[in-house]
Design a protein around this motif. Sequence first.
Motif, PDB file in Angstrom:
ATOM      1  N   TYR A 189     -48.574 -15.635  44.714  1.00  9.00           N
ATOM      2  CA  TYR A 189     -48.576 -14.293  45.286  1.00  9.00           C
ATOM      3  C   TYR A 189     -48.582 -13.229  44.189  1.00  9.00           C
ATOM      4  N   THR A 203     -50.224  -5.588  33.948  1.00  3.92           N
ATOM      5  CA  THR A 203     -50.842  -6.597  34.804  1.00  3.92           C
ATOM      6  C   THR A 203     -51.648  -7.596  33.981  1.00  3.92           C
ATOM      7  N   MET A 223     -51.589 -10.438  43.583  1.00  3.99           N
ATOM      8  CA  MET A 223     -51.304  -9.001  43.605  1.00  3.99           C
ATOM      9  C   MET A 223     -51.628  -8.363  42.249  1.00  3.99           C
TER      10      MET A 223
END
Length: 67
Positions: free
Chosen positions: A54, A14, A58
Amino acid sequence: MKNYSIKWLTQRVTATLLLPLTFWFIYSAISMSEMEYDEIIIFFKSYINLLLFYIMMMAMLLHSKLG
């Protein structure tokens, strides 16, 4: 033993995703500061911009939860 290696790996993935997405978002935010309301709506109706936003949200939420 909990599987901390998966959490570590997920956090690194991430973080890697967030690096280019952050630069894209900063560039977009600067561009949006000069746009009218209708132009901003058109910006987010573009599927690529919507998808990138998006994914960034997230990834940011998952990264902060793991951190």
